[in-house]
Design a protein around this motif. Structure first.
Motif, PDB file in Angstrom:
ATOM      1  N   ARG A 133       0.838  -1.209   0.000  1.00 12.01           N
ATOM      2  CA  ARG A 133       0.000   0.000   0.000  1.00 12.01           C
ATOM      3  C   ARG A 133       0.867   1.251   0.000  1.00 12.01           C
ATOM      4  O   ARG A 133       0.638   2.183  -0.773  1.00 12.01           O
ATOM      5  N   ASP A 154       1.162   4.076  -2.936  1.00 12.19           N
ATOM      6  CA  ASP A 154       0.965   5.503  -2.645  1.00 12.19           C
ATOM      7  C   ASP A 154       2.168   6.316  -3.124  1.00 12.19           C
ATOM      8  O   ASP A 154       2.027   7.401  -3.690  1.00 12.19           O
ATOM      9  N   LYS A 208       2.097   6.637  -6.891  1.00  8.32           N
ATOM     10  CA  LYS A 208       1.136   7.661  -7.321  1.00  8.32           C
ATOM     11  C   LYS A 208       1.724   9.058  -7.148  1.00  8.32           C
ATOM     12  O   LYS A 208       1.548   9.927  -8.000  1.00  8.32           O
TER      13      LYS A 208
END
Length: 157
Positions: free
Chosen positions: A96, A100, A103
């Protein structure tokens, strides 16, 4: 709307005199109390006094240069942020956090590209891109043809 009050002749002469001396339009307005539109109309009349706009043009050009420099500085800072985001992404402890970070890297890289693109002259870049895409398409066509030939010969496609 109130009816227009004619500007007295002595005020008109003062406006023209100041304009002939090279006093800027806004300063004439301050000194005489005549609106900038009226100053322009009086000076644009048969006496034909024009205002020197070279100082304004130079100021606008200087501002354009300043803004370009600011964008270049910001683009460089964004590249630093991309590097930091990549370091955090690769140091992530779970998927995760890694996603992140990815991104963030993508968003920052896109921001950098848009900042740099603002000042590019794209006329020659467009032609270069078309040429590159044409060559790529041609190469892909050749590669696809070779793969088809190999498949017909029993090779691996």
């Amino acid at each position: 709307m109130s009816p227009a009050v004619p500007i007295p002749e002595d005020v008109r002469e003062e406006v023209l005199s100041l304009a002939r001396e090279g006093v800027p339009r806004n300063e004439i307005t301050r000194r005489t109390g005549v609106s900038t539109a009226s100053v322009s109309r009086i000076c644009g009349g048969p006496d034909g006094v024009s205002f020197d706009r070279s100082a304004t043009a130079a100021a606008v050009q200087a501002r354009v240069v300043d803004l370009k420099a600011a964008r270049i500085g910001l683009a460089a800072s964004v590249l630093d942020d991309v590097q930091l985001a990549r370091q955090r992404m690769h140091g992530a402890e779970d998927n995760r956090a890694f996603l992140d970070g990815a991104k963030a890297v993508a968003a920052l890289a896109g921001t950098h590209v848009r900042l740099v693109a603002v000042d590019k002259d794209d006329s020659s870049d467009t032609e270069a891109a078309k040429s590159m895409l044409g060559k790529l398409a041609q190469a892909l066509g050749v590669a696809a043809g070779e793969d088809a030939d190999q498949a017909e010969d029993g090779g691996v496609a």
